[in-house]
Enzyme design. Structure first.
Site, PDB file in Angstrom:
ATOM      1  N   HIS A  59      37.998  47.110  37.466  1.00 10.02           N
ATOM      2  CA  HIS A  59      38.440  48.052  36.066  1.00 10.02           C
ATOM      3  C   HIS A  59      37.324  48.485  35.352  1.00 10.02           C
ATOM      4  O   HIS A  59      36.752  47.991  34.532  1.00 10.02           O
ATOM      5  CB  HIS A  59      39.023  46.504  35.161  1.00 10.02           C
ATOM      6  CG  HIS A  59      39.849  47.163  34.113  1.00 10.02           C
ATOM      7  ND1 HIS A  59      40.781  46.614  33.557  1.00 10.02           N
ATOM      8  CD2 HIS A  59      39.471  48.264  33.194  1.00 10.02           C
ATOM      9  CE1 HIS A  59      41.596  47.130  32.454  1.00 10.02           C
ATOM     10  NE2 HIS A  59      40.774  48.121  32.438  1.00 10.02           N
ATOM     11  N   GLU A  70      41.958  49.321  38.438  1.00  8.08           N
ATOM     12  CA  GLU A  70      42.767  48.973  37.307  1.00  8.08           C
ATOM     13  C   GLU A  70      42.197  50.006  36.236  1.00  8.08           C
ATOM     14  O   GLU A  70      40.896  50.196  36.252  1.00  8.08           O
ATOM     15  CB  GLU A  70      42.519  47.589  36.839  1.00  8.08           C
ATOM     16  CG  GLU A  70      43.043  46.599  37.759  1.00  8.08           C
ATOM     17  CD  GLU A  70      43.023  45.218  37.066  1.00  8.08           C
ATOM     18  OE1 GLU A  70      43.563  44.338  37.619  1.00  8.08           O
ATOM     19  OE2 GLU A  70      42.082  44.973  36.292  1.00  8.08           O
ATOM     20  N   HIS A  92      45.231  37.391  35.325  1.00  3.00           N
ATOM     21  CA  HIS A  92      44.506  37.144  34.161  1.00  3.00           C
ATOM     22  C   HIS A  92      44.510  35.597  33.613  1.00  3.00           C
ATOM     23  O   HIS A  92      45.574  35.139  33.477  1.00  3.00           O
ATOM     24  CB  HIS A  92      45.142  37.956  32.924  1.00  3.00           C
ATOM     25  CG  HIS A  92      44.214  38.056  31.734  1.00  3.00           C
ATOM     26  ND1 HIS A  92      43.379  39.250  31.545  1.00  3.00           N
ATOM     27  CD2 HIS A  92      43.947  37.290  30.748  1.00  3.00           C
ATOM     28  CE1 HIS A  92      42.684  39.270  30.586  1.00  3.00           C
ATOM     29  NE2 HIS A  92      42.751  38.226  30.028  1.00  3.00           N
TER      30      HIS A  92
END
Length: 252
Positions: A44, A75, A201
């Site tokens: 990310h 991401e 997450h």
């Protein structure tokens, strides 16, 4: 159906960036995780490059050429730097398989909510179309809300990544069962619309099996913080294998 494990390497880069020595190596971490059986690598890259840098994304894409049966997932917020980063790989014909659009603000500490429909639809639709034109699968980071899945499907998403922090926070409390039920209902709604289901997450070795067991059709989990923390004690190989066992337990 087998749930795939994609290892998020942001925290490896975060530690590396505290010095100028290039260690720990992000590409070495990726290699060890892939050798241990991880199905993919996730990064990310944020605009401030506080962990993963643009050079890391390129280096990992080069590495992934040697692993054609694994996936590279990038991401980020497509309204910030994500599309430029991905386009750089596409231009060089380097492997990237999935982009996960996350509605982070610049400088945000960590991802903490999903996209909102219909509010975000007009901004997302052309960006999803562009990613599709590049030959990429698009996943949208979404809260566990069954009613929101139609919005994700309408803008052209291929998958949703369910934001699992509320479940992780409820683990071991009276809210665990209701949270699992909500995630399961959301997954069923997504699957009914033809969307694939990812999740991520704060999933860890304690809560992963129960999630996989309760939530139907999870194609992929992306796990970073807990997995890298475990790897500090156990090593990358043993840690990846432990997470793969958790997934298998959830599927048994």
């Amino acid at each position: 159906m087998t749930t795939k494990l994609s290892v998020n390497l942001n925290k490896v880069a975060l530690v590396r960036n505290t010095r100028h020595l290039g260690i720990p190596s992000v590409t070495r971490a990726a290699t060890l995780c892939l050798q241990a059986g991880a199905n993919g690598i996730t990064v990310h890259p944020r605009p401030d490059e506080r962990h993963i840098r643009t050079d890391d994304v390129r280096d990992l894409a080069l590495l992934m050429q040697a692993w054609p049966d694994r996936e590279f997932n990038i991401e980020g917020n497509p309204l910030h730097n994500l599309m430029d980063v991905v386009h750089g790989l596409v231009e060089k014909k380097l492997p990237v398989h999935q982009v996960t659009f996350v509605p982070d603000s610049e400088g945000q500490f960590t991802s903490d909510h999903g996209w909102n429909f219909p509010g975000d639809a007009s901004r997302l639709r052309p960006l999803i179309a562009q990613a599709h034109a590049w030959g990429l699968r698009v996943s949208l980071f979404m809260d566990a809300d069954p009613a929101a899945m139609a919005g994700a499907q309408a803008v052209g998403a291929d998958r949703v990544e369910l934001y699992t922090e509320p479940y992780a926070a409820a683990w071991g409390t009276a809210q665990q069962t209701p949270q699992l039920a909500r995630f399961a209902e959301t997954a069923r709604a997504a699957l009914k619309l033809g969307l694939g289901v990812n999740a991520g997450h704060d999933l860890n070795r304690d809560n992963l099996s129960a999630f996989i067991q309760a939530v139907p059709g999870v194609a992929e989990v992306s796990i970073g913080h807990a997995l890298i923390a475990d790897a500090l004690e156990l090593g990358y190989s043993a840690t990846v294998q432990a997470y793969l066992r958790c997934i298998a337990q959830g599927r048994s």
